[in-house]
Write a protein that holds these residues in place. Structure first.
Motif, PDB file in Angstrom:
ATOM      1  N   PRO A  90       0.806  -1.223   0.000  1.00  0.00           N
ATOM      2  CA  PRO A  90       0.000   0.000   0.000  1.00  0.00           C
ATOM      3  C   PRO A  90       0.846   1.284   0.000  1.00  0.00           C
ATOM      4  N   CYS A  91       2.116   1.164   0.295  1.00  0.00           N
ATOM      5  CA  CYS A  91       3.014   2.326   0.280  1.00  0.00           C
ATOM      6  C   CYS A  91       3.500   2.632  -1.134  1.00  0.00           C
ATOM      7  N   GLN A  92       3.316   1.695  -2.035  1.00  0.00           N
ATOM      8  CA  GLN A  92       3.892   1.789  -3.368  1.00  0.00           C
ATOM      9  C   GLN A  92       2.812   1.997  -4.428  1.00  0.00           C
ATOM     10  N   GLN A  93       3.236   2.582  -5.548  1.00  0.00           N
ATOM     11  CA  GLN A  93       2.352   2.764  -6.690  1.00  0.00           C
ATOM     12  C   GLN A  93       3.143   2.434  -7.952  1.00  0.00           C
ATOM     13  N   PRO A  94       2.743   1.397  -8.679  1.00  0.00           N
ATOM     14  CA  PRO A  94       3.486   1.029  -9.886  1.00  0.00           C
ATOM     15  C   PRO A  94       3.523   2.168 -10.909  1.00  0.00           C
ATOM     16  N   LEU A  95       4.571   2.179 -11.695  1.00  0.00           N
ATOM     17  CA  LEU A  95       4.674   3.143 -12.788  1.00  0.00           C
ATOM     18  C   LEU A  95       3.598   2.859 -13.831  1.00  0.00           C
ATOM     19  N   ASP A  96       3.238   3.867 -14.590  1.00  0.00           N
ATOM     20  CA  ASP A  96       2.219   3.691 -15.631  1.00  0.00           C
ATOM     21  C   ASP A  96       2.664   2.702 -16.701  1.00  0.00           C
ATOM     22  N   SER A  97       3.955   2.535 -16.872  1.00  0.00           N
ATOM     23  CA  SER A  97       4.496   1.710 -17.955  1.00  0.00           C
ATOM     24  C   SER A  97       4.629   0.223 -17.621  1.00  0.00           C
ATOM     25  N   VAL A  98       4.226  -0.211 -16.425  1.00  0.00           N
ATOM     26  CA  VAL A  98       4.407  -1.628 -16.085  1.00  0.00           C
ATOM     27  C   VAL A  98       3.490  -2.516 -16.912  1.00  0.00           C
ATOM     28  N   ALA A  99       3.929  -3.744 -17.098  1.00  0.00           N
ATOM     29  CA  ALA A  99       3.123  -4.741 -17.805  1.00  0.00           C
ATOM     30  C   ALA A  99       2.015  -5.239 -16.881  1.00  0.00           C
ATOM     31  N   GLU A 100       1.024  -5.841 -17.462  1.00  0.00           N
ATOM     32  CA  GLU A 100      -0.078  -6.428 -16.693  1.00  0.00           C
ATOM     33  C   GLU A 100       0.476  -7.402 -15.661  1.00  0.00           C
ATOM     34  N   GLY A 101       0.085  -7.229 -14.397  1.00  0.00           N
ATOM     35  CA  GLY A 101       0.527  -8.108 -13.328  1.00  0.00           C
ATOM     36  C   GLY A 101       1.892  -7.776 -12.753  1.00  0.00           C
ATOM     37  N   GLU A 102       2.581  -6.798 -13.325  1.00  0.00           N
ATOM     38  CA  GLU A 102       3.897  -6.402 -12.832  1.00  0.00           C
ATOM     39  C   GLU A 102       3.725  -5.349 -11.745  1.00  0.00           C
ATOM     40  N   TRP A 103       4.551  -5.372 -10.726  1.00  0.00           N
ATOM     41  CA  TRP A 103       4.478  -4.397  -9.640  1.00  0.00           C
ATOM     42  C   TRP A 103       5.640  -3.425  -9.772  1.00  0.00           C
ATOM     43  N   TRP A 104       6.836  -3.882  -9.426  1.00  0.00           N
ATOM     44  CA  TRP A 104       8.044  -3.092  -9.664  1.00  0.00           C
ATOM     45  C   TRP A 104       8.369  -3.185 -11.154  1.00  0.00           C
ATOM     46  N   ALA A 105       8.777  -2.075 -11.766  1.00  0.00           N
ATOM     47  CA  ALA A 105       9.138  -2.063 -13.186  1.00  0.00           C
ATOM     48  C   ALA A 105      10.629  -2.377 -13.321  1.00  0.00           C
ATOM     49  N   ASP A 106      10.938  -3.418 -14.074  1.00  0.00           N
ATOM     50  CA  ASP A 106      12.338  -3.760 -14.302  1.00  0.00           C
ATOM     51  C   ASP A 106      13.047  -2.596 -14.988  1.00  0.00           C
ATOM     52  N   ALA A 107      14.284  -2.371 -14.593  1.00  0.00           N
ATOM     53  CA  ALA A 107      15.103  -1.322 -15.202  1.00  0.00           C
ATOM     54  C   ALA A 107      16.204  -1.972 -16.026  1.00  0.00           C
ATOM     55  N   GLU A 108      16.468  -1.412 -17.181  1.00  0.00           N
ATOM     56  CA  GLU A 108      17.479  -1.940 -18.081  1.00  0.00           C
ATOM     57  C   GLU A 108      18.857  -1.390 -17.699  1.00  0.00           C
ATOM     58  N   GLU A 109      19.816  -2.278 -17.601  1.00  0.00           N
ATOM     59  CA  GLU A 109      21.187  -1.846 -17.352  1.00  0.00           C
ATOM     60  C   GLU A 109      21.776  -1.300 -18.647  1.00  0.00           C
ATOM     61  N   VAL A 110      22.238  -0.071 -18.611  1.00  0.00           N
ATOM     62  CA  VAL A 110      22.835   0.541 -19.797  1.00  0.00           C
ATOM     63  C   VAL A 110      24.327   0.795 -19.619  1.00  0.00           C
ATOM     64  N   PHE A 111      24.819   0.612 -18.399  1.00  0.00           N
ATOM     65  CA  PHE A 111      26.256   0.780 -18.162  1.00  0.00           C
ATOM     66  C   PHE A 111      26.632   0.047 -16.891  1.00  0.00           C
ATOM     67  N   HIS A 112      27.836  -0.509 -16.889  1.00  0.00           N
ATOM     68  CA  HIS A 112      28.370  -1.151 -15.695  1.00  0.00           C
ATOM     69  C   HIS A 112      29.892  -1.074 -15.737  1.00  0.00           C
ATOM     70  N   LEU A 113      30.491  -0.817 -14.581  1.00  0.00           N
ATOM     71  CA  LEU A 113      31.934  -0.826 -14.430  1.00  0.00           C
ATOM     72  C   LEU A 113      32.290  -1.721 -13.266  1.00  0.00           C
ATOM     73  N   ASP A 114      33.095  -2.733 -13.507  1.00  0.00           N
ATOM     74  CA  ASP A 114      33.594  -3.584 -12.420  1.00  0.00           C
ATOM     75  C   ASP A 114      34.764  -2.925 -11.753  1.00  0.00           C
TER      76      ASP A 114
END
Length: 107
Positions: free
Chosen positions: A83-107
């Protein structure tokens, strides 16, 4: 190891409650995450957006996250946090948290 990130809105009127819950996260919920081979898990907050980051150390993410979802204590936890959270408008049906795409990573 695979990195995962996701985003969701935090309802402004629920910020204090959400912070209090996570300040004393339930040990059984943390144990369920560890059993699911999740490590280095963080949630960040900025401008009303929650950003989660985790590292998955297993080989079947779908099965391990399904085990988390089936855990009765985790379900009780989510009954308080959802109840503290509100999904983004762009989520897929049944999705709660919206996956984020990794566009950069440095080890």
């Amino acid at each position: 190891m695979k990195r995962y990130a996701a985003v969701i809105r935090l309802r402004p009127e629920k910020e204090a409650e959400y912070r209090e819950l996570h300040a004393e996260a339930w040990p059984a919920v943390l144990a369920a995450l560890k059993r699911a081979r999740i490590a280095n898990y963080s949630i960040f907050l900025r401008d009303g957006l929650l950003f989660s980051y985790l590292e998955y150390l297993g080989d079947d993410y779908a099965a391990d996250t399904a085990a988390i979802a089936a855990d009765p204590v985790t379900q009780q936890w989510w009954a308080l946090t959802d109840p503290c959270q509100q999904p983004l408008d762009s989520v897929a049906e049944g999705e709660w948290w919206a996956d984020a795409e990794e566009v950069f990573h440095l080890d």
